[in-house]
Scaffold this motif. Structure first.
Motif, PDB file in Angstrom:
ATOM      1  N   UNK C 248       0.813  -1.212   0.000  1.00 48.11           N
ATOM      2  CA  UNK C 248       0.000   0.000   0.000  1.00 48.11           C
ATOM      3  C   UNK C 248       0.846   1.261   0.000  1.00 48.11           C
ATOM      4  N   UNK C 249       2.125   1.110  -0.267  1.00 48.18           N
ATOM      5  CA  UNK C 249       3.031   2.251  -0.192  1.00 48.18           C
ATOM      6  C   UNK C 249       3.273   2.743  -1.611  1.00 48.18           C
ATOM      7  N   UNK C 250       2.805   3.954  -1.877  1.00 44.17           N
ATOM      8  CA  UNK C 250       2.870   4.460  -3.242  1.00 44.17           C
ATOM      9  C   UNK C 250       4.300   4.461  -3.769  1.00 44.17           C
ATOM     10  N   UNK C 251       5.227   4.885  -2.925  1.00 44.97           N
ATOM     11  CA  UNK C 251       6.612   4.997  -3.375  1.00 44.97           C
ATOM     12  C   UNK C 251       7.163   3.643  -3.832  1.00 44.97           C
ATOM     13  N   UNK C 252       6.662   2.566  -3.266  1.00 46.71           N
ATOM     14  CA  UNK C 252       7.150   1.245  -3.638  1.00 46.71           C
ATOM     15  C   UNK C 252       6.302   0.586  -4.710  1.00 46.71           C
ATOM     16  N   UNK C 253       5.447   1.356  -5.362  1.00 43.51           N
ATOM     17  CA  UNK C 253       4.602   0.772  -6.400  1.00 43.51           C
ATOM     18  C   UNK C 253       3.322   0.158  -5.851  1.00 43.51           C
ATOM     19  N   UNK C 254       3.013   0.422  -4.579  1.00 42.68           N
ATOM     20  CA  UNK C 254       1.784  -0.114  -3.986  1.00 42.68           C
ATOM     21  C   UNK C 254       0.570   0.724  -4.335  1.00 42.68           C
ATOM     22  N   UNK C 255      -0.591   0.243  -3.959  1.00 41.76           N
ATOM     23  CA  UNK C 255      -1.845   0.874  -4.358  1.00 41.76           C
ATOM     24  C   UNK C 255      -2.777   1.050  -3.162  1.00 41.76           C
ATOM     25  N   UNK C 256      -2.911   2.261  -2.628  1.00 43.74           N
ATOM     26  CA  UNK C 256      -3.846   2.450  -1.509  1.00 43.74           C
ATOM     27  C   UNK C 256      -5.275   2.022  -1.851  1.00 43.74           C
ATOM     28  N   UNK C 257      -5.666   2.167  -3.106  1.00 46.14           N
ATOM     29  CA  UNK C 257      -7.057   1.836  -3.436  1.00 46.14           C
ATOM     30  C   UNK C 257      -7.322   0.338  -3.341  1.00 46.14           C
ATOM     31  N   UNK C 258      -6.271  -0.470  -3.460  1.00 43.45           N
ATOM     32  CA  UNK C 258      -6.469  -1.914  -3.326  1.00 43.45           C
ATOM     33  C   UNK C 258      -7.078  -2.230  -1.962  1.00 43.45           C
ATOM     34  N   UNK C 259      -6.607  -1.529  -0.951  1.00 44.25           N
ATOM     35  CA  UNK C 259      -7.182  -1.738   0.386  1.00 44.25           C
ATOM     36  C   UNK C 259      -8.679  -1.460   0.357  1.00 44.25           C
ATOM     37  N   UNK C 260      -9.044  -0.334  -0.244  1.00 42.94           N
ATOM     38  CA  UNK C 260     -10.462   0.039  -0.223  1.00 42.94           C
ATOM     39  C   UNK C 260     -11.312  -0.989  -0.948  1.00 42.94           C
TER      40      UNK C 260
END
Ligand code: HEA
Ligand code: HEA
Ligand code: CUA
Ligand SMILES: [Cu+2]
Lengths: 203, 337, 636
Positions: C248-260
């Motif tokens: 979920x960490x944007x800087x590492x290529x994660x996606x906060x919206x995936x959580x939602x």
């Protein structure tokens, strides 16, 4: 109020080695839940891939194919030995059961050893990027499951060698076999996604 | 505290009056002053009306159902056909009849609101911070030409494009009188447009929970006549005025000595910190610290000495200043028109 | 298909000696240590219910404190830190530790009774699920006392809940305890499904199943398919926090919206997981207090099933303001509006059933009537917020707080309290006071509306949710004060029921087996039921067995089950023909030991990942001990 006899069940079986047994359905429930988990992991993988600029991230390449493919073969083979073990006890062959289960446990243990070596050779860590995170997490998830069927079936094997299971008292074997199939077959979507996915869609 | 002086209040604030009487307030979705909010408010009133009708209908039927056989000897049930018709009429036809028009009009309103803006529309970039708003004005090429905080000016009557960003947690940009909210997602840029029909000062507030001081993360949106707006923007583009008096010069030095420059930028000086709001034109702003207190000298002094009292949890530390130091510092900040 | 009455029935007579055997076989051992070995479904169900109500009380008190803080502008009662912990805990505990477990508890207690069997399919698993729930709840609430409670809201959005923005143990505890509740809910769900499908009394074909059993079945299926999403999301979050993965960490290529997406894919069905059993309770109560068969049994079943299915296609309506493409989101508006149809069908089936009936206005019925008024309003505001443009104005405001308290309290808690009054005599053998029940209802009904109705207007006036304070100029003070006053009346209303319950356990009038004249099997057992539930497993010929027996003055039962071990009848899934006999396990300490082992591991990983491996093997060993066959083999 008058109480009369409706149905007499004294002669009915107390063994239920098949779909009649609640445990058979219980394991089916567990498999349903875990299948949903497997599916959710796959969807998460695809979601991260869809929003990534490059997948795997630039500078990284998808892990080699060879060992995962061999593992696939070993897992399928272990399902076959497990199947044969089940067939054996259906005929009342206790020795056949014990040998079959033991063979499966050994095959899956081999998978664990190969997987460990393979994972240790990965060039990226789960800390590096989301790609690394999801590959490691899915791998870990499946690894833990193989460990647990090895453990569980080892216990079944011990009981089998001690002659606990009979043609009738074999629900324990039936559910163990079913769960075994599930863990082995869950490898197929993961295998396709983790190893073929990036190659087919690639960069 | 009297923020209300700055904020448009169109009428007496309602007490416990029902929905209809008191839908005005300094930050009300039902007191629209912009096209998007107006469309939504127009969707709301008929919806409310139908909802009241449906509620009354269900309750009336229920009352009849329950009391019909009260005080009678025998039950007076519906027969199977009547029951079936009741269920079909109430359970299938009624919801369809009510929700189809509702859904369709909400789609069409959604399309109008989200219609693309003309290419030459002015563009403002807003970055959500914990717990304040960083505001950049962009020129046609997308370069930042002016930076301010917690107070956004726009020309009245023109649609303005907002690029919404965050480099930390999720916030949500919302000015109820003008426009529904849009989240500020880290890693993405969301776009919304705002049109204020009339000049006025509207209050906006962060609508996505973003940590300790989510409650006091507000801002003012000032819609002005285009000429006034242009003059304002021209002023904001300029670097800060140089200290003119001795006292102001001492205040300027104090700003560095007290460590303010580590977090704040004052364009035209060497202060270029970026943890806190740009203070280049702080004296021209109406409020402080996310529209928490009015920008008066007393509040400013209180804020600088003890921000944690005004806004507990805020990311600005308290400062130990002698009254004299504080006075010169305030004098300097007051000069930054 | 269905069972015919036997041509030549024999009378069944019981010797006291046989009954005593049965009692001894199903008995739960006494003593403190014995308490941890209990596995009977009524013991476990009762514990679930009591524990859940204690959490309701605690979370309710937090709700009152929230209200006191908001009563006026710029109040100083709670600071931002405490307020944020309080609403997070209020929401989390109400949703995860009260609403779902209490529904499971009622289902665990009553489903076996209503389908005429003696326990659940996996009694030990049942006990395991309870201990996991209990430990999870205690740890979570304990964190509040140590003031390291989670504070990122009940849906715990990333990146606010990431290690960077929420350092400390609060969110770790949240994530871990959610895992506990998942495990507990999933065990209960599998348990309920298998019990319902395989252990119904002979003759109780699917279309004769009581409506509450149907509701519990649908709830269980929803749990099975919804919970995995939150298992995955909370696993990913805990990995992010503990071993620095980058999901979920944007800087590492994660996606906060995936959580939602993952959270609401679970979160939306969750609210119907709470609602659906309540719908079953309403049908049950309406049947009993109108004293006639319900209208539209099939329609009611189908609409509950439809709600279950459709609820998996609505999750994006919680994400209308995140900037997803409009066209895609419109689908979710339409889907959300569709759910008005099965809800409407239910409402109107009940109205048709009530129409002109000779209704007995006892307390359970009052709570059900209160449900109608409140739920319809809450449902309609739900349909309103399904509109994307409208939702952009009221999302995350007090309008939404009003919506969900209307549906949660009106839709679930009111029927639940009604059901508590209804089933209380069965559980305790005593009646609750009717007079106090009516007082409680009216206080709660009025208090509820005074609390939550003004919130609609507050939301429209722009008051966001989750704010610990607001400045006076906003003009929100008066309505907030009104809401706070209402909440005190509401709490008094619930308080009257609490006192009523405690009082009745000691002083309440003793209850007959069937005090309300109800038609379903749980009322054929004693009040409270004997350890074996039924002296004989009944044979069923319609949806209303007790009314049949009353009419025929005769009833048929199953004979031939052994008394010296825990035997129950297995029946076929569709038409409930007997197919076998299952021997159930007896009390044991192992589920408790396993639960403790699992908890050690889960709590341990907050501090070090190695605990995962430790817990894995600890649990594995306790499971072997749990399942290890002991002579004499159970089914010999
Ligand atoms: C028991 C719990 C429960 C129930 C039953 C419902 C029922 C519904 N909910 Fe609600 N909802 C919540 C609990 C519940 N909700 C919670 C907890 C949240 C917030 C979570 C959070 O953010 O913290 C939420 C949030 C929520 C949102 C998100 C809003 C936002 O975040 O901005 C939406 C949007 O569509 C929504 C819609 C609906 C709809 C369409 C129904 C429908 O099922 C309602 C159907 C019922 C009726 C319509 C009434 C009966 C029918 C008739 C009388 C027939 C006539 C009908 C018509 C004419 C329409 N809900
Ligand atoms: C089943 C779910 C449920 C229930 C029953 C309730 C019940 C109540 N809720 Fe709940 N609430 C939620 C679920 C629920 N809530 C959720 C999910 C949120 C969102 C959280 C988030 O944003 O993360 C929320 C948020 C929420 C807010 C918004 C906070 C904010 O956004 O800033 C408020 C504010 O008024 C509130 C108030 C109340 C009150 C006053 C009650 C009352 O009904 C409680 C009454 C009950 C009792 C008090 C206990 C029983 C009483 C007695 C036995 C008597 C003795 C006690 C006393 C006299 C104190 N709740
Ligand atoms: Cu920013 Cu809430
Ligand atoms: Cu929803």
């Amino acid at each position: 109020m008058k109480v009369v006899q409706g149905i007499d069940v004294s002669d009915m079986t107390r063994f239920n080695p098949d779909q009649r047994a609640p445990l058979w359905w219980g394991i089916l429930g567990l498999i349903a839940i875990e299948s949903a988990v497997v599916l959710t992991f796959c969807v998460s993988y695809l979601y991260l891939a869809a929003y990534a600029e490059a997948w795997p991230p630039s500078g990284e390449s998808a892990p080699p194919m060879l060992w995962p493919s061999i593992n696939l073969g070993l897992l399928m083979l272990s399902s076959l030995t497990m199947f044969l073990a089940g067939q054996a006890i259906n005929r009342g062959n206790q020795r056949g059961l014990a040998i079959g289960v033991t063979a499966s446990v050994l095959l899956a243990s081999a998978v664990l050893v190969l997987r460990s070596l393979e994972l240790m050779a990965y060039e990226f860590s789960w800390k590096d990027h989301a790609y690394g995170s999801i590959v490691w997490t899915i791998s870990g998830f499946h690894y833990v499951h193989v460990t647990s069927i090895v453990f569980g079936s080892a216990v079944v094997a011990i009981l089998a060698w001690r002659g606990y299971f009979t043609q009738q008292r074999q629900i324990g074997v039936v559910v163990d076999t079913n769960y075994w199939y599930f863990v082995c077959f869950a490898w197929i979507p993961f295998y396709l996604l983790l190893y073929w996915g990036p190659r087919v869609y690639g960069q | 505290m009297s923020l209300s002086k700055h904020i448009r209040t169109t009428g007496p604030l309602g007490a416990a009056a029902p929905f209809l009487a008191a839908c005005e307030g300094p930050q009300s979705a039902l007191d629209p002053a912009g096209s998007a909010a107006a469309l939504i408010a127009r969707l709301w009133w008929p919806t409310l009306f139908v909802a009241i009708l449906v509620t009354l209908l269900v309750l009336a039927l229920l009352t009849v159902a329950v009391f019909r056989a009260h005080r009678r000897h025998a039950a007076l049930p519906l027969n199977a056909r009547q029951s079936r018709n009741l269920v079909i009429a109430g359970g299938i036809i009624l919801p369809l009849a009510a929700t189809i028009p509702f859904a369709l009009s909400s789609f069409s309103i959604g399309r109008t609101i989200n219609a693309p803006l003309p290419d030459d529309a002015m563009t403002v970039e807003v970055v959500g911070k914990q717990w304040w708003w960083e505001v950049h004005y962009l020129d046609e090429a997308g370069n930042r030409i002016a930076t301010t905080a917690n107070e956004i000016h726009i020309p009245a009557g023109e649609p303005v494009r907002f690029l919404l960003k965050s480099d930390n947690v999720i916030h949500s940009f919302w000015v109820p009188n003008l426009q529904g909210k849009t989240d500020m997602m880290p890693g993405r840029t969301n776009v919304t447009s705002v049109t204020a029909d009339e000049p006025g000062v509207y209050r906006g507030q962060c609508a996505e929970y973003c940590g300790t001081q989510h409650a006091l993360m507000a801002f003012l949106l000032v819609a002005e006549e285009p000429e006034r707006f242009d003059a304002w923007l021209e002023g904001q583009r300029q670097p800060a005025t140089m200290p003119e008096t001795q006292a102001q010069a001492r205040g300027h030095d104090e700003f560095f000595e007290a460590g303010c420059a580590g977090c704040h930028t004052i364009r035209g000086t060497s202060a270029s910190g970026d943890l806190g709001p740009d203070l280049t034109h702080i004296a021209s702003r109406r409020t402080l610290a996310g529209a928490t207190v009015p920008n008066r000298i007393g509040h400013l002094g209180g804020w600088i000495t003890d921000p944690q009292h005004v806004k507990p949890g805020s990311r600005m530390p308290p400062s130990e200043l002698t009254p004299e130091e504080l006075k010169t510092l305030l004098g300097y900040l007051e000069s930054l028109e | 298909m269905t069972l015919e009455k036997p041509a030549n029935p024999r009378d069944v007579t019981d010797s006291p000696e046989e009954t005593a055997w049965l009692e001894r076989t199903w008995h739960s051992p006494g003593g403190l240590l014995g308490w941890f070995t209990h596995v009977n479904q009524r013991m476990i169900g009762k514990r679930f219910i009591i524990t859940a109500f204690i959490f309701f009380l605690l979370a309710g008190i937090l709700g009152i404190l929230i209200r006191l803080q908001l009563a006026g502008p710029e109040q100083q009662l709670l600071g931002p830190e405490l307020y944020n912990q309080f609403f997070t805990m209020h929401g989390t505990v109400m949703m995860f530790f009260f609403a779902i477990p209490v529904m499971e508890g009622f289902a665990i207690y009553f489903v076996p009774l209503m389908i005429g069997t003696r326990d659940m399919a996996f009694p030990r698993l049942n006990a395991f699920g309870y201990y996991v729930y209990l430990i999870g709840g205690i740890v979570l609430f304990g964190s509040l006392l140590l003031s390291m409670a989670p504070n990122a809201g009940w849906f715990n959005y990333v990146p606010l809940s990431s290690k960077l923005y929420s350092p400390g143990y609060g969110v770790d505890i949240w994530t871990t305890m959610i895992t506990f509740i998942e495990v507990s809910a999933l065990t209960a769900a599998v348990e309920l499904i298998v019990t319902t499908l395989r252990m119904r009394a002979p003759g109780m074909s699917l279309n004769r199943m009581p409506l509450f059993v149907w509701a519990a079945l649908v709830m269980s299926f929803m749990i099975v398919f919804a919970m995995p999403a939150v298992i995955v999301s909370s696993t990913l979050l805990i990995l992010d926090r503990l071993v620095e993965t980058q999901f979920f960490i944007v800087e590492g290529g994660g996606e906060p919206l995936l959580w939602q997406h993952l959270f609401w894919y679970f979160g939306h069905p969750e609210v119907y997981i709470i609602l659906v059993p309540a719908l079953g309770m309403i049908s049950t109560i309406i049947i009993t207090f109108t004293r006639r068969p319900i209208y539209g049994y099939t329609a009611l079943v189908l609409s509950v099933v439809a709600i279950g299915f459709v609820s998996f296609g609505l999750w994006v309506h919680h994400m209308f303001t995140t900037g997803l493409p409009q066209l895609g989101m419109s689908f979710f508006t339409a889907a959300s509006a569709t759910i008005a149809i099965p809800s409407g069908v239910q409402i109107f089936c009940w109205i048709a059933s009530l129409w002109g009936a000779k209704i007995r206005f006892a307390t359970p019925m009052l709570w059900v009537l209160g449900f109608f008024a409140i739920f319809v309003i809450g449902g309609l505001t739900g349909v309103m917020v399904a509109s994307i443009p409208f939702d952009t104005q009221v999302h995350d405001t007090f309008f939404l707080v009003a919506h969900f308290h209307y549906v949660l309290i009106g839709g679930a808690v009111f029927p639940l309290i009604g059901a508590t009054y209804y089933w209380w005599p069965k559980i305790t053998g005593r009646m609750m006071s009717e007079a106090a029940g009516k007082w409680s209802f009216w206080l709660a009904f009025i208090g509820f509306n005074v609390t939550f109705f003004p919130m609609h207007q507050l939301g429209l006036e722009g008051m966001p949710r989750r704010i610990y304070t607001y400045v006076e100029e906003m003009g929100w003070g008066d309505l907030n004060l009104l809401a706070t006053i209402g909440s005190l009346v509401l709490a008094t209303g619930f308080g009257v029921t609490l006192i009523n319950a405690i009082w009745s356990v000691f002083r309440g009038q003793r209850a007959e087996p069937n005090p309300w004249g109800a038609p379903t099997l749980e009322w054929a057992a004693d009040s409270p039921p004997a350890s074996y539930n039924f002296r004989h497993i009944p044979v069923v010929h319609s949806r209303w067995p007790l009314w049949d027996w009353e009419r025929d003055r005769e009833r048929a039962v199953v004979t031939g089950l052994r008394n010296d071990r825990r035997e129950v009848v297995l029946t076929s899934i569709l038409d409930a023909k007997p197919v076998g006999v299952q021997v159930l396990p007896a009390p044991t300490i192992w589920p408790f030991v396993s639960a403790v082992a699992a908890s050690l591991g889960f709590i341990g990983i907050i501090f070090h990942p190695i605990f995962f491996a430790i817990a894995f093997f600890l649990v594995a060993f306790t499971l072997v001990a749990w399942f290890w066959p002991r002579r004499p083999w159970r089914n010999d």
